[in-house]
Design a protein around this motif. Structure first.
Motif, PDB file in Angstrom:
ATOM      1  N   SER A 144     -32.832  18.147  36.267  1.00 22.54           N
ATOM      2  CA  SER A 144     -34.289  18.148  36.182  1.00 22.54           C
ATOM      3  C   SER A 144     -34.826  18.379  34.781  1.00 22.54           C
ATOM      4  N   VAL A 145     -33.985  18.819  33.852  1.00 19.04           N
ATOM      5  CA  VAL A 145     -34.475  19.085  32.499  1.00 19.04           C
ATOM      6  C   VAL A 145     -34.486  17.829  31.635  1.00 19.04           C
ATOM      7  N   ALA A 146     -33.834  16.767  32.073  1.00 18.57           N
ATOM      8  CA  ALA A 146     -33.651  15.583  31.217  1.00 18.57           C
ATOM      9  C   ALA A 146     -34.817  14.611  31.316  1.00 18.57           C
ATOM     10  N   GLY A 147     -35.183  14.036  30.195  1.00 19.20           N
ATOM     11  CA  GLY A 147     -36.173  12.968  30.151  1.00 19.20           C
ATOM     12  C   GLY A 147     -35.649  11.833  29.293  1.00 19.20           C
ATOM     13  N   ASP A 148     -36.257  10.660  29.432  1.00 14.54           N
ATOM     14  CA  ASP A 148     -35.846   9.483  28.665  1.00 14.54           C
ATOM     15  C   ASP A 148     -36.886   9.123  27.609  1.00 14.54           C
ATOM     16  N   GLY A 149     -36.421   8.519  26.532  1.00 10.45           N
ATOM     17  CA  GLY A 149     -37.325   8.059  25.482  1.00 10.45           C
ATOM     18  C   GLY A 149     -36.545   7.540  24.300  1.00 10.45           C
ATOM     19  N   CYS A 150     -37.274   6.967  23.359  1.00 13.29           N
ATOM     20  CA  CYS A 150     -36.667   6.404  22.155  1.00 13.29           C
ATOM     21  C   CYS A 150     -37.502   6.786  20.948  1.00 13.29           C
ATOM     22  N   GLY A 151     -36.832   7.231  19.894  1.00 15.02           N
ATOM     23  CA  GLY A 151     -37.499   7.510  18.627  1.00 15.02           C
ATOM     24  C   GLY A 151     -36.815   6.753  17.513  1.00 15.02           C
ATOM     25  N   VAL A 152     -37.602   6.197  16.589  1.00 14.32           N
ATOM     26  CA  VAL A 152     -37.045   5.464  15.450  1.00 14.32           C
ATOM     27  C   VAL A 152     -37.706   5.953  14.165  1.00 14.32           C
ATOM     28  N   ALA A 153     -37.009   5.751  13.054  1.00 10.63           N
ATOM     29  CA  ALA A 153     -37.562   6.080  11.741  1.00 10.63           C
ATOM     30  C   ALA A 153     -37.169   4.992  10.754  1.00 10.63           C
ATOM     31  N   TYR A 154     -38.109   4.646   9.886  1.00 19.28           N
ATOM     32  CA  TYR A 154     -37.847   3.655   8.843  1.00 19.28           C
ATOM     33  C   TYR A 154     -37.683   4.388   7.521  1.00 19.28           C
ATOM     34  N   VAL A 155     -36.551   4.163   6.869  1.00 16.91           N
ATOM     35  CA  VAL A 155     -36.172   4.891   5.662  1.00 16.91           C
ATOM     36  C   VAL A 155     -36.054   3.906   4.498  1.00 16.91           C
ATOM     37  N   SER A 156     -36.489   4.350   3.328  1.00 14.84           N
ATOM     38  CA  SER A 156     -36.530   3.461   2.162  1.00 14.84           C
ATOM     39  C   SER A 156     -36.062   4.185   0.908  1.00 14.84           C
ATOM     40  N   ALA A 157     -35.499   3.431  -0.018  1.00 20.18           N
ATOM     41  CA  ALA A 157     -35.079   3.983  -1.310  1.00 20.18           C
ATOM     42  C   ALA A 157     -36.228   4.044  -2.297  1.00 20.18           C
ATOM     43  N   THR A 158     -37.341   3.449  -1.981  1.00 18.41           N
ATOM     44  CA  THR A 158     -38.403   3.298  -2.980  1.00 18.41           C
ATOM     45  C   THR A 158     -39.701   4.009  -2.631  1.00 18.41           C
ATOM     46  N   ASP A 159     -39.841   4.482  -1.413  1.00 19.03           N
ATOM     47  CA  ASP A 159     -41.126   5.051  -1.018  1.00 19.03           C
ATOM     48  C   ASP A 159     -40.921   5.961   0.188  1.00 19.03           C
ATOM     49  N   GLY A 160     -41.952   6.761   0.500  1.00 15.77           N
ATOM     50  CA  GLY A 160     -41.919   7.573   1.708  1.00 15.77           C
ATOM     51  C   GLY A 160     -41.798   9.046   1.419  1.00 15.77           C
ATOM     52  N   ALA A 161     -41.742   9.828   2.495  1.00 13.47           N
ATOM     53  CA  ALA A 161     -41.600  11.286   2.399  1.00 13.47           C
ATOM     54  C   ALA A 161     -40.186  11.604   1.949  1.00 13.47           C
ATOM     55  N   PRO A 162     -40.019  12.287   0.814  1.00 18.62           N
ATOM     56  CA  PRO A 162     -38.673  12.458   0.257  1.00 18.62           C
ATOM     57  C   PRO A 162     -37.784  13.390   1.083  1.00 18.62           C
ATOM     58  N   LEU A 163     -36.544  12.938   1.257  1.00 19.82           N
ATOM     59  CA  LEU A 163     -35.511  13.764   1.864  1.00 19.82           C
ATOM     60  C   LEU A 163     -34.990  14.702   0.781  1.00 19.82           C
ATOM     61  N   LEU A 164     -35.116  16.013   1.010  1.00 17.13           N
ATOM     62  CA  LEU A 164     -34.739  16.996  -0.001  1.00 17.13           C
ATOM     63  C   LEU A 164     -33.286  17.428   0.127  1.00 17.13           C
ATOM     64  N   GLY A 165     -32.749  17.379   1.314  1.00 17.78           N
ATOM     65  CA  GLY A 165     -31.366  17.792   1.531  1.00 17.78           C
ATOM     66  C   GLY A 165     -30.987  17.619   2.981  1.00 17.78           C
ATOM     67  N   ALA A 166     -29.688  17.571   3.242  1.00 16.59           N
ATOM     68  CA  ALA A 166     -29.199  17.430   4.611  1.00 16.59           C
ATOM     69  C   ALA A 166     -27.876  18.161   4.751  1.00 16.59           C
ATOM     70  N   SER A 167     -27.642  18.692   5.940  1.00 16.48           N
ATOM     71  CA  SER A 167     -26.419  19.436   6.218  1.00 16.48           C
ATOM     72  C   SER A 167     -25.856  18.978   7.552  1.00 16.48           C
ATOM     73  N   VAL A 168     -24.548  18.755   7.608  1.00 18.01           N
ATOM     74  CA  VAL A 168     -23.876  18.400   8.862  1.00 18.01           C
ATOM     75  C   VAL A 168     -22.674  19.320   9.033  1.00 18.01           C
ATOM     76  N   LEU A 169     -22.578  19.977  10.175  1.00 17.58           N
ATOM     77  CA  LEU A 169     -21.474  20.881  10.490  1.00 17.58           C
ATOM     78  C   LEU A 169     -20.663  20.282  11.638  1.00 17.58           C
ATOM     79  N   HIS A 170     -19.367  20.182  11.464  1.00 10.48           N
ATOM     80  CA  HIS A 170     -18.484  19.671  12.511  1.00 10.48           C
ATOM     81  C   HIS A 170     -17.590  20.782  13.052  1.00 10.48           C
TER      82      HIS A 170
END
Length: 332
Positions: free
Chosen positions: A162-188
């Motif tokens: 009962s907690v699950a829902g469906d949906g789709c999210g997308v993002a458009y990323v560019s090297a020349t414009d947009g909100a800047p990505l300051l950093g990212a971290s991935v832990l495995h």
């Protein structure tokens, strides 16, 4: 120039599905239904006939129109993460590209990221943009298991369903414009990958009428909850250290939305006030991989994210085999 996010798009299938689809009014008042780990959201959306690629096109098409961009020639890299790929061998990326009319140099179906996939995708794209391999990317996150998996007659009576829902999210990323990505971290933490599985005695590809369901080993549930409580704050703290800010300085925190308990514990651990930690759970349920981009897109349209905000997105996957976080200075 830093990697930038130009815009988000989202798509929610069908009309909202009420909690009474799963439980009677009496059952909704039971202790298990009100447990923070399994609390049933008021509504969620369910996939019926849509394919994952169609959901991606429905989310991305209006976004490209809003940006005044024709997808043909505008996407160098297309990455998907789909909970239940419509085609178990070819995935959904190629079909999504065809529906959008774009011809990416790279099409990647990233299956292992789960609820941590959005931050993971951002790190991959940033690495490729920095290396000069691509200049634009479309990131696609699809949760389609609620209507196809958790709605089975027997499975839907489980507190997990009962907690699950469906949906789709997308993002458009560019090297020349947009909100800047300051950093990212991935832990495995690959040693925990097998702590999530399917119930049942048959393999999922074998014929049979037995309903299969996502499950965690009962004896490991306490460890998995502790892992989930720990991993998101660890990933967020790591990315904040990268960019030289305290977690308390986050203007907007957007995480995956597994349940109310995790949301509360994460913001308390990070020192982020409740009003700055966006919560879409009551309206959409647990959107799994799509939780971060759908919540982000809705926050942009409602004004909950504004220019200049330091936005940190984060999530953990499955039983805790991966976590990710990314920091963005919003400009849009």
């Amino acid at each position: 120039m830093p990697t930038g996010i130009r815009d988000f798009g989202s798509y929610l299938p069908g009309p909202p599905v009420p909690a009474t689809f799963f439980f009677t009014e009496a059952e909704l008042a039971s202790p298990i239904a009100s447990n923070p780990l399994f609390k049933t959201p008021t509504t969620r959306h369910h996939v019926r006939d849509e394919r994952a690629a169609e959901m991606i096109a429905a989310a991305a098409g209006p976004m490209f129109a809003r940006l005044g961009i024709e997808p043909a020639g505008a996407v160098d890299l297309l990455i998907t993460n789909v909970m239940l790929p419509d085609h178990p061998i070819t995935g959904s990326g190629a079909e999504a590209s065809q529906l959008l009319g774009c011809s990416p140099q790279w099409i990647t179906d990233l299956h292992n990221g789960g609820c941590a996939s959005f931050g993971y995708m951002l790190k991959i794209v940033d690495t490729m943009i920095t290396a000069g391999a691509v200049r634009t990317a479309l990131l696609c996150n699809v949760q389609n298991g609620a209507g196809q998996f958790f709605s089975q007659p027997k499975v839907r009576k489980s507190p997990y369903a009962s907690v699950a829902g469906d949906g789709c999210g997308v993002a458009y990323v560019s090297a020349t414009d947009g909100a800047p990505l300051l950093g990212a971290s991935v832990l495995h933490a690959p040693e925990y990958a097998r702590d999530l599985g399917l119930t049942g005695t048959r393999k999922y590809w074998e014929p049979g009428t037995e309903e299969l369901m996502v499950s965690f080993p009962h004896e490991k549930l306490g460890d998995i909850i502790a892992r989930g409580n720990r991993l998101v704050p660890e990933a967020v703290t790591d990315v904040c250290k990268q960019i030289g800010v305290a977690t308390e300085d986050i203007d907007v925190l957007i995480t995956n939305q597994p349940n109310k308990m995790f949301l509360q514990n994460w913001r308390r651990a990070l020192g982020v006030p409740e009003e700055r930690h966006l919560d879409s759970y009551e309206e959409f349920g647990n959107l799994y991989t799509a939780g971060v981009p759908v919540t982000f897109e809705r926050a942009l349209r409602s004004g909950a994210v504004t220019d200049g905000d330091l936005v940190v997105v984060a999530g953990f996957a499955h039983a805790g085999d991966m976590a990710s976080a990314a920091a963005i200075r919003w400009r849009g």
